[in-house]
Design an enzyme around this catalytic site. Structure first.
Site, PDB file in Angstrom:
ATOM      1  N   GLU A  44      28.085 -86.946  23.350  1.00 16.74           N
ATOM      2  CA  GLU A  44      28.439 -85.535  23.531  1.00 16.74           C
ATOM      3  C   GLU A  44      27.190 -84.729  23.873  1.00 16.74           C
ATOM      4  OE1 GLU A  44      30.624 -82.069  20.817  1.00 16.74           O
ATOM      5  OE2 GLU A  44      29.544 -83.697  19.832  1.00 16.74           O
ATOM      6  N   LYS A 110      37.010 -80.033  25.201  1.00 18.38           N
ATOM      7  CA  LYS A 110      37.171 -80.318  23.779  1.00 18.38           C
ATOM      8  C   LYS A 110      38.222 -79.402  23.158  1.00 18.38           C
ATOM      9  CE  LYS A 110      34.215 -80.864  19.644  1.00 18.38           C
ATOM     10  NZ  LYS A 110      32.803 -80.713  19.174  1.00 18.38           N
ATOM     11  N   CYS A 144      34.056 -85.727  19.739  1.00 16.07           N
ATOM     12  CA  CYS A 144      33.541 -85.509  18.393  1.00 16.07           C
ATOM     13  C   CYS A 144      34.596 -85.042  17.388  1.00 16.07           C
ATOM     14  CB  CYS A 144      32.347 -84.555  18.463  1.00 16.07           C
ATOM     15  SG  CYS A 144      31.222 -84.700  17.037  1.00 16.07           S
TER      16      CYS A 144
END
Length: 260
Positions: A44, A110, A144
């Site tokens: 990331e 995300k 994540c």
């Protein structure tokens, strides 16, 4: 389709907010890949580390790092993926890119911004699940904090691989290890997570533990890999499909619609 997918997991000690230095070390690590690979996975925010300074670090959607990824994918004949800080439509995004050797660009923003670090106040949350088809494989990209939310990745789309890129700190590494394996088992799919190593400017320690798991949760990479370097995982579609046909756990999954 290609029955096997050879994946290189690149675990890096990211240099804080220094895209030039990070690209240089990524290129150096990629030059050490000594076998044919189909997909190279970076962490990331691989050019900056997990930074909230989007105003000074963001690139446009068709910016220089994406151009570098396109060139690298073509020259290596490998897809390459990871996330970047991107400015688009007047907003900042933690955006995942997967670029194929032919130049196709796939994007995922995300969904679950990390409120504990204030990511939700800087970056706009993505609204769409993205399913990428590459060499006949169906890949679901994630970033994540998305790992903590199993409903978002429930395998209702018949994907083959769920792929997480992360800056996941050492204080919660047990959750990382446990949830990666859980996502593989509950979705009867391959699951790969690529984390960074080192210490960032905020003092957060990242121990890596990048890993790949098969559809039954067996680890395919060296356990507790904690230094910069490369891990390889060979994924076998026929094996996964055979396991699904034999056990048929996915036939009994709950049916639901997702509101975002």
């Amino acid at each position: 389709m290609d029955q096997e997918l050879n994946v290189a997991l690149l675990q890096l000690d990211l240099v804080w907010q220094d895209p030039v230095a990070n690209i240089e070390q990524i290129e150096n690590l990629i030059s050490q890949i000594d076998q044919a690979v189909d997909l190279i996975v970076l962490p990331e925010m691989f050019t900056t580390g997990f930074s909230m300074d989007a105003r000074n670090l963001a690139q446009p959607d068709l910016g220089p790092t994406l151009g570098w990824m396109i060139g690298l994918a073509a020259s290596r004949q490998s897809a390459i993926c990871g996330s970047l800080i991107i400015e688009a439509e007047g907003n900042y995004y933690n955006r995942f890119y997967l670029v194929t050797p032919s130049g196709e660009v796939h994007r995922y923003d995300k969904r679950h911004t990390f409120t504990l670090a204030g990511e939700d106040r800087v970056y706009k949350s993505g609204q769409d699940q993205v399913l990428i088809e590459y060499k006949g494989w169906r890949i679901l990209p994630q970033i994540c904090y998305d790992l903590r939310f199993p409903v978002w990745v429930r395998n209702t789309m018949e994907y083959d691989l769920v792929l997480y890129v992360a800056n996941w700190p050492g204080k919660r590494i047990l959750a990382w290890d446990s949830l990666l394996r859980a996502r593989a088992i509950e979705n009867m799919a391959y699951c790969i997570g690529v984390n960074r190593v080192g210490v960032d400017a905020n003092g957060h320690h990242y121990p890596g533990h990048s890993a790949a798991y098969d559809e039954l949760g067996a680890i395919l990479t060296e356990e507790q890999f904690e230094v910069s370097g490369i891990q390889y995982a060979l994924l076998d579609h026929s094996k996964m499909h055979s396991t699904r046909q034999k056990l048929r756990f996915l036939d009994d999954r709950d049916r639901f619609s997702l509101q975002v």
